[in-house]
Design a protein around this motif. Structure first.
Motif, mmCIF file in Angstrom:
data_model
loop_
_atom_site.group_PDB
_atom_site.id
_atom_site.type_symbol
_atom_site.label_atom_id
_atom_site.label_comp_id
_atom_site.label_asym_id
_atom_site.label_seq_id
_atom_site.Cartn_x
_atom_site.Cartn_y
_atom_site.Cartn_z
ATOM 1 N N TYR A 1 35.874 -50.730 28.482
ATOM 2 C CA TYR A 1 36.014 -49.680 27.479
ATOM 3 C C TYR A 1 37.330 -49.806 26.723
ATOM 4 N N GLY A 2 37.319 -49.307 25.511
ATOM 5 C CA GLY A 2 38.554 -49.144 24.765
ATOM 6 C C GLY A 2 39.307 -47.933 25.308
ATOM 7 N N PRO A 3 40.544 -47.718 24.862
ATOM 8 C CA PRO A 3 41.373 -46.639 25.415
ATOM 9 C C PRO A 3 40.745 -45.244 25.316
ATOM 10 N N LEU A 4 40.161 -44.906 24.189
ATOM 11 C CA LEU A 4 39.584 -43.568 24.026
ATOM 12 C C LEU A 4 38.376 -43.376 24.942
ATOM 13 N N THR A 5 37.492 -44.359 24.983
ATOM 14 C CA THR A 5 36.312 -44.263 25.848
ATOM 15 C C THR A 5 36.734 -44.219 27.308
ATOM 16 N N ARG A 6 37.710 -45.038 27.677
ATOM 17 C CA ARG A 6 38.205 -45.049 29.064
ATOM 18 C C ARG A 6 38.726 -43.662 29.453
ATOM 19 N N TRP A 7 39.502 -43.047 28.570
ATOM 20 C CA TRP A 7 40.056 -41.718 28.844
ATOM 21 C C TRP A 7 38.928 -40.684 28.968
ATOM 22 N N MET A 8 37.959 -40.754 28.035
ATOM 23 C CA MET A 8 36.841 -39.809 28.051
ATOM 24 C C MET A 8 36.011 -39.968 29.331
ATOM 25 N N MET A 9 35.690 -41.208 29.694
ATOM 26 C CA MET A 9 34.893 -41.456 30.892
ATOM 27 C C MET A 9 35.645 -41.048 32.154
ATOM 28 N N GLN A 10 36.950 -41.218 32.161
ATOM 29 C CA GLN A 10 37.742 -40.797 33.318
ATOM 30 C C GLN A 10 37.705 -39.276 33.463
ATOM 31 N N ARG A 11 37.799 -38.558 32.368
ATOM 32 C CA ARG A 11 37.714 -37.089 32.423
ATOM 33 C C ARG A 11 36.358 -36.642 32.951
ATOM 34 N N ILE A 12 35.286 -37.252 32.441
ATOM 35 C CA ILE A 12 33.937 -36.897 32.887
ATOM 36 C C ILE A 12 33.772 -37.235 34.362
ATOM 37 N N SER A 13 34.207 -38.425 34.746
ATOM 38 C CA SER A 13 34.072 -38.851 36.150
ATOM 39 C C SER A 13 34.858 -37.940 37.090
ATOM 40 N N ARG A 14 36.045 -37.545 36.697
ATOM 41 C CA ARG A 14 36.846 -36.649 37.536
ATOM 42 C C ARG A 14 36.117 -35.313 37.726
ATOM 43 N N LYS A 15 35.556 -34.796 36.648
ATOM 44 C CA LYS A 15 34.821 -33.526 36.694
ATOM 45 C C LYS A 15 33.585 -33.641 37.595
#
Length: 176
Positions: free
Chosen positions: A133-147
């Motif tokens: 993933y690019g930086p934005l997608t990585r950040w978004m997916m990390q937030r979703i995964s954490r939740k």
């Protein structure tokens, strides 16, 4: 020999991996099976000659790939007439029960919007592939995964696909 065609659209490779796995498992059962991207040039001329038809796409940010939309819309008459057509969606959200319910609702709406009524519809959990993933997608997916309680180490790939569920689909829907 029965034949099967597994068509797919993949965003980060997990749907392609599942389609390839399905083709290999079907070939091991004596079925002439191929997995092809929906954008491939070798699409069938006569859909009726295919005994088993599986079409899959990755549900990513609540949408499927444009290529999948275009393919289904272009071929929906033949797809609706096929007696053994199966649709499989792939999404990391399908890794848990609430996610599967949300995915099922999105897929139902999607299939209605493209005008296809497959004989069977299944939802497989996908993967979270942070290094791709690019930086934005990585950040978004990390937030979703954490939740959702999933993996959050952005150096790792987390595969959630239940290969037993893929095998079960093929056991129940192997062309004869």
């Amino acid at each position: 020999m029965p034949t099967a065609l597994i068509l797919y659209a993949s965003t980060h490779g997990q749907t392609e991996k599942i389609a390839g796995y399905m083709a290999g498992r079907l070939r091991a059962q004596g079925v002439g099976a191929r997995a092809l991207d929906v954008q491939a040039a070798e699409l069938p001329q006569r859909w009726a000659e295919i005994d088993g038809l599986y079409i899959g796409g990755a549900l990513y940010v609540r949408r499927f790939q444009r290529a999948l939309d275009a393919f289904i819309r272009q071929h929906r008459v033949a797809l609706n007439a096929h007696p053994n057509a199966v649709f499989f969606s792939v999404s990391a959200s399908a890794a848990n029960a609430p996610g599967r319910e949300a995915v099922a609702a999105l897929v139902d709406a999607y299939l209605a919007s493209v005008g296809w009524r497959p004989k069977k519809c299944v939802h497989f959990a996908g993967a979270v592939k942070y290094p791709r993933y690019g930086p934005l997608t990585r950040w978004m997916m990390q937030r979703i995964s954490r939740k959702e309680g999933g993996g959050v180490d952005t150096h790792c790939i987390y595969e959630y696909t239940d290969w037993g569920a893929v095998d079960e689909l093929l056991r129940r829907h192997t062309p004869r």
